[in-house]
Write a protein that holds these residues in place. Structure first.
Motif, PDB file in Angstrom:
ATOM      1  N   GLY A  64     -13.805  43.658  10.070  1.00 13.30           N
ATOM      2  CA  GLY A  64     -15.250  43.832  10.097  1.00 13.30           C
ATOM      3  C   GLY A  64     -15.833  43.537  11.464  1.00 13.30           C
ATOM      4  O   GLY A  64     -16.722  44.247  11.956  1.00 13.30           O
ATOM      5  N   ILE A  65     -15.335  42.475  12.095  1.00 14.59           N
ATOM      6  CA  ILE A  65     -15.819  42.116  13.441  1.00 14.59           C
ATOM      7  C   ILE A  65     -15.498  43.222  14.440  1.00 14.59           C
ATOM      8  O   ILE A  65     -16.338  43.608  15.257  1.00 14.59           O
ATOM      9  CB  ILE A  65     -15.195  40.779  13.885  1.00 14.59           C
ATOM     10  CG1 ILE A  65     -15.739  39.627  13.019  1.00 14.59           C
ATOM     11  CG2 ILE A  65     -15.448  40.519  15.363  1.00 14.59           C
ATOM     12  CD1 ILE A  65     -15.022  38.314  13.228  1.00 14.59           C
ATOM     13  N   GLU A  66     -14.289  43.751  14.366  1.00 17.38           N
ATOM     14  CA  GLU A  66     -13.886  44.805  15.301  1.00 17.38           C
ATOM     15  C   GLU A  66     -14.723  46.071  15.099  1.00 17.38           C
ATOM     16  O   GLU A  66     -15.117  46.728  16.064  1.00 17.38           O
ATOM     17  CB  GLU A  66     -12.404  45.123  15.116  1.00 17.38           C
ATOM     18  CG  GLU A  66     -11.875  46.214  16.033  1.00 17.38           C
ATOM     19  CD  GLU A  66     -12.125  45.925  17.512  1.00 17.38           C
ATOM     20  OE1 GLU A  66     -12.393  46.892  18.264  1.00 17.38           O
ATOM     21  OE2 GLU A  66     -12.069  44.739  17.928  1.00 17.38           O
ATOM     22  N   ALA A  67     -15.021  46.409  13.834  1.00 16.56           N
ATOM     23  CA  ALA A  67     -15.846  47.587  13.565  1.00 16.56           C
ATOM     24  C   ALA A  67     -17.256  47.399  14.115  1.00 16.56           C
ATOM     25  O   ALA A  67     -17.831  48.318  14.711  1.00 16.56           O
ATOM     26  CB  ALA A  67     -15.887  47.868  12.065  1.00 16.56           C
ATOM     27  N   GLN A  68     -17.805  46.208  13.951  1.00 16.81           N
ATOM     28  CA  GLN A  68     -19.139  45.956  14.486  1.00 16.81           C
ATOM     29  C   GLN A  68     -19.124  45.962  16.007  1.00 16.81           C
ATOM     30  O   GLN A  68     -20.068  46.447  16.645  1.00 16.81           O
ATOM     31  CB  GLN A  68     -19.687  44.631  13.963  1.00 16.81           C
ATOM     32  CG  GLN A  68     -21.102  44.341  14.455  1.00 16.81           C
ATOM     33  CD  GLN A  68     -21.844  43.372  13.573  1.00 16.81           C
ATOM     34  OE1 GLN A  68     -21.551  43.229  12.402  1.00 16.81           O
ATOM     35  NE2 GLN A  68     -22.825  42.692  14.141  1.00 16.81           N
ATOM     36  N   ARG A  69     -18.063  45.455  16.591  1.00 12.73           N
ATOM     37  CA  ARG A  69     -17.955  45.465  18.056  1.00 12.73           C
ATOM     38  C   ARG A  69     -17.952  46.914  18.577  1.00 12.73           C
ATOM     39  O   ARG A  69     -18.559  47.213  19.610  1.00 12.73           O
ATOM     40  CB  ARG A  69     -16.682  44.734  18.479  1.00 12.73           C
ATOM     41  CG  ARG A  69     -16.519  44.617  19.992  1.00 12.73           C
ATOM     42  CD  ARG A  69     -15.282  43.809  20.358  1.00 12.73           C
ATOM     43  NE  ARG A  69     -15.450  42.393  20.022  1.00 12.73           N
ATOM     44  CZ  ARG A  69     -14.747  41.743  19.094  1.00 12.73           C
ATOM     45  NH1 ARG A  69     -13.805  42.393  18.410  1.00 12.73           N
ATOM     46  NH2 ARG A  69     -14.958  40.477  18.842  1.00 12.73           N
ATOM     47  N   ARG A  70     -17.278  47.801  17.851  1.00 12.41           N
ATOM     48  CA  ARG A  70     -17.190  49.189  18.309  1.00 12.41           C
ATOM     49  C   ARG A  70     -18.447  49.994  17.996  1.00 12.41           C
ATOM     50  O   ARG A  70     -18.939  50.754  18.837  1.00 12.41           O
ATOM     51  CB  ARG A  70     -15.979  49.870  17.659  1.00 12.41           C
ATOM     52  CG  ARG A  70     -15.842  51.337  18.045  1.00 12.41           C
ATOM     53  CD  ARG A  70     -14.611  51.969  17.438  1.00 12.41           C
ATOM     54  NE  ARG A  70     -14.524  53.380  17.802  1.00 12.41           N
ATOM     55  CZ  ARG A  70     -13.590  54.224  17.342  1.00 12.41           C
ATOM     56  NH1 ARG A  70     -12.655  53.784  16.516  1.00 12.41           N
ATOM     57  NH2 ARG A  70     -13.598  55.487  17.707  1.00 12.41           N
ATOM     58  N   GLY A  72     -21.498  48.726  16.648  1.00 19.57           N
ATOM     59  CA  GLY A  72     -22.782  48.049  16.680  1.00 19.57           C
ATOM     60  C   GLY A  72     -23.170  47.490  15.323  1.00 19.57           C
ATOM     61  O   GLY A  72     -22.415  47.553  14.351  1.00 19.57           O
ATOM     62  N   ALA A  73     -24.376  46.945  15.241  1.00 20.34           N
ATOM     63  CA  ALA A  73     -24.825  46.305  14.006  1.00 20.34           C
ATOM     64  C   ALA A  73     -25.089  47.312  12.901  1.00 20.34           C
ATOM     65  O   ALA A  73     -24.935  47.011  11.714  1.00 20.34           O
ATOM     66  CB  ALA A  73     -26.089  45.486  14.274  1.00 20.34           C
ATOM     67  N   ASN A 272     -30.703  53.070   4.490  1.00 21.66           N
ATOM     68  CA  ASN A 272     -29.869  53.049   5.693  1.00 21.66           C
ATOM     69  C   ASN A 272     -28.387  53.115   5.349  1.00 21.66           C
ATOM     70  O   ASN A 272     -27.950  52.648   4.287  1.00 21.66           O
ATOM     71  CB  ASN A 272     -30.137  51.781   6.496  1.00 21.66           C
ATOM     72  CG  ASN A 272     -31.162  52.006   7.593  1.00 21.66           C
ATOM     73  OD1 ASN A 272     -32.008  52.889   7.477  1.00 21.66           O
ATOM     74  ND2 ASN A 272     -31.091  51.207   8.634  1.00 21.66           N
ATOM     75  N   ALA A 273     -27.632  53.676   6.256  1.00 20.15           N
ATOM     76  CA  ALA A 273     -26.180  53.760   6.089  1.00 20.15           C
ATOM     77  C   ALA A 273     -25.569  52.359   6.061  1.00 20.15           C
ATOM     78  O   ALA A 273     -26.113  51.411   6.629  1.00 20.15           O
ATOM     79  CB  ALA A 273     -25.582  54.562   7.236  1.00 20.15           C
ATOM     80  N   LEU A 274     -24.420  52.245   5.391  1.00 18.30           N
ATOM     81  CA  LEU A 274     -23.689  50.977   5.366  1.00 18.30           C
ATOM     82  C   LEU A 274     -23.405  50.492   6.779  1.00 18.30           C
ATOM     83  O   LEU A 274     -23.105  51.286   7.677  1.00 18.30           O
ATOM     84  CB  LEU A 274     -22.354  51.152   4.635  1.00 18.30           C
ATOM     85  CG  LEU A 274     -22.313  50.970   3.121  1.00 18.30           C
ATOM     86  CD1 LEU A 274     -20.881  51.159   2.637  1.00 18.30           C
ATOM     87  CD2 LEU A 274     -22.836  49.619   2.700  1.00 18.30           C
ATOM     88  N   SER A 275     -23.460  49.196   6.971  1.00 10.97           N
ATOM     89  CA  SER A 275     -23.178  48.650   8.300  1.00 10.97           C
ATOM     90  C   SER A 275     -21.706  48.852   8.646  1.00 10.97           C
ATOM     91  O   SER A 275     -20.832  48.849   7.775  1.00 10.97           O
ATOM     92  CB  SER A 275     -23.505  47.158   8.340  1.00 10.97           C
ATOM     93  OG  SER A 275     -22.522  46.415   7.657  1.00 10.97           O
ATOM     94  N   PRO A 276     -21.398  49.043   9.933  1.00 13.40           N
ATOM     95  CA  PRO A 276     -20.001  49.203  10.352  1.00 13.40           C
ATOM     96  C   PRO A 276     -19.128  48.018   9.950  1.00 13.40           C
ATOM     97  O   PRO A 276     -17.949  48.209   9.620  1.00 13.40           O
ATOM     98  CB  PRO A 276     -20.110  49.336  11.871  1.00 13.40           C
ATOM     99  CG  PRO A 276     -21.463  49.898  12.100  1.00 13.40           C
ATOM    100  CD  PRO A 276     -22.340  49.273  11.053  1.00 13.40           C
ATOM    101  N   ALA A 277     -19.673  46.802   9.974  1.00  8.49           N
ATOM    102  CA  ALA A 277     -18.877  45.635   9.605  1.00  8.49           C
ATOM    103  C   ALA A 277     -18.402  45.730   8.167  1.00  8.49           C
ATOM    104  O   ALA A 277     -17.244  45.424   7.849  1.00  8.49           O
ATOM    105  CB  ALA A 277     -19.687  44.353   9.817  1.00  8.49           C
TER     106      ALA A 277
END
Length: 396
Positions: A64-70, A72-73, A272-277
């Motif tokens: 989840g952290i890596e997806a948010q890093r790539r 964004g929020a 809103n779309a699901l968060s990347p995390a």
């Protein structure tokens, strides 16, 4: 401001409290797991949908952290405007492949999935036949639809057949049988093999809410329909329970159904779309659940459930029958359920009392839930705590 309105709100809250129906929020100061930190101390956690123990898994967290890093929020938009990211398509493909469907549509919550499935697909000429114990989100979703509504007693196949006959006699264009795959307050598993036979006899579709089944029931954890070895038309589910414990829902179906839902389902179009995390964590959870490690986790989960159920029954507690890792301890009285839960916390075990309107009046309970992350020692400690609390409060 109208004082009478606020007086009525305060009076209603006071009445809820007087009936022992107030649902307290307890603040957790740790990540989810078999042991959590509550009120400044570590306690055993037997009240979570974390069936496979993946909510606190470091691999799921890091994904989840890596997806948010790539990414964004978040996308800051709904999907059809500028809110669809590559990771959303990857997650849709992953859950469809895992569960054996052509396609998937994602939602911000499983409640939205059930709220969005009926209205776009069924109209005044159609009929929905719904199990009486279905989740509130199915009930609300059906209310939003103009289809004619029928209801049958929980898992009563004779009554279901009667309702199907009535719908056919009334000239329904399409009939859909709507049911939980596993009923969240009771742990009962739907009789989908028998429902499948009736659906075939009366040319009906089947919709299954598998929130409390995906990831751990059936081969590879593909759900209640896989548990029974049958096919269904629509499956709704969540990433907020066994599959990582974050949030978000989905509908799996044929590709043309998903295409129509993406054009017409209001919770999809206006959220809103699901968060990347969430997407990243869910993808990793699906990878684990669908592989050999998932089989080992499922074996441990059901071994834990069998051990706990046998020990609690031997101690004299009234349990609902079943094999599901949801194991309700029936207490009847709402205040008693709250008192037992409070005493259990004092004894180092976190559980919650469930009462009206979550369950019917007079059927208050503590819904205990097993996780693959629990050890036998933790289960035995919890049974001992229940035994102490049960004797003190004259439950057993």
């Amino acid at each position: 401001m109208t004082a009478s309105f606020y007086d009525r709100v305060r009076a209603e809250l006071a009445d809820i409290d007087a009936q022992g129906l107030t649902k307290p929020e307890r603040i957790i100061a740790s990540r989810q797991g078999p042991v959590i930190r509550v009120a400044g101390r570590d306690v055993l956690n037997f009240c979570t949908n974390n069936y496979l123990g993946l909510a606190g898994d470091e691999r799921v967290t890091e994904a989840g952290i890596e997806a948010q890093r790539r990414w964004g929020a978040g996308a800051a938009s709904v999907r059809f405007i500028c809110g669809t990211l590559e990771i959303h398509k990857e997650l849709e493909r992953a859950i469809a492949d895992y569960l054996g469907f052509e396609d998937t549509i994602l939602f911000a919550a499983a409640f939205d999935a059930n709220g969005g499935i009926f209205e776009p697909l069924f109209g005044e000429e159609d009929a929905i036949v719904s199990d009486s114990l279905n989740h509130a989100s199915i009930i609300d979703g059906v209310r939003l639809c103009k289809a004619k509504r029928y209801r049958f007693a929980n898992s009563d196949m004779d009554e279901l057949e009667t309702r199907l006959k009535e719908a056919r006699a009334a000239g329904a264009r399409n009939i859909v049988i709507a049911t939980d795959g596993a009923f969240s307050m009771d742990g009962y598993i739907a009789k989908l093999n028998e429902i499948r036979a009736l659906a075939d006899r009366y040319d009906a579709l089947i919709m299954v809410d598998d929130c409390h089944a995906t990831g751990f029931l059936g081969p590879q954890g593909r759900g209640s329909y896989a548990h029974h070895g049958v096919q269904v038309d629509f499956v709704t589910g969540t990433f907020g329970k066994a599959l990582g414990g974050a949030m978000g829902g989905f509908i799996c179906a044929k590709s043309e159904v998903v295409a129509l839902l993406k054009q017409r389902a209001r919770p999809y179009l206006f959220s809103n779309a699901l968060s990347p995390a969430v997407c990243g964590s869910s993808l990793e959870a699906i990878r684990i659940a669908g592989g050999p490690e998932g089989d080992a986790l499922r074996s441990r989960l059901f071994a834990n459930a069998a051990r706990y159920r046998a020990a609690m029954a031997a101690a004299g507690f009234n349990l609902l029958e079943g094999q599901h890792p949801i194991i309700p301890v029936m207490l009847g009285d709402a205040k008693l359920a709250q008192d037992v839960a409070a005493r259990m916390l004092e004894l180092g075990v976190y559980v919650i009392g469930f009462s009206f309107p979550v369950v019917p009046r007079g059927q208050a309970r503590i819904r205990t839930q097993m996780s693959a992350a629990h050890t036998f020692e933790q289960i035995d400690q919890t049974v001992a705590a229940f035994t102490t609390a049960g004797k003190e409060l004259r439950v057993i």
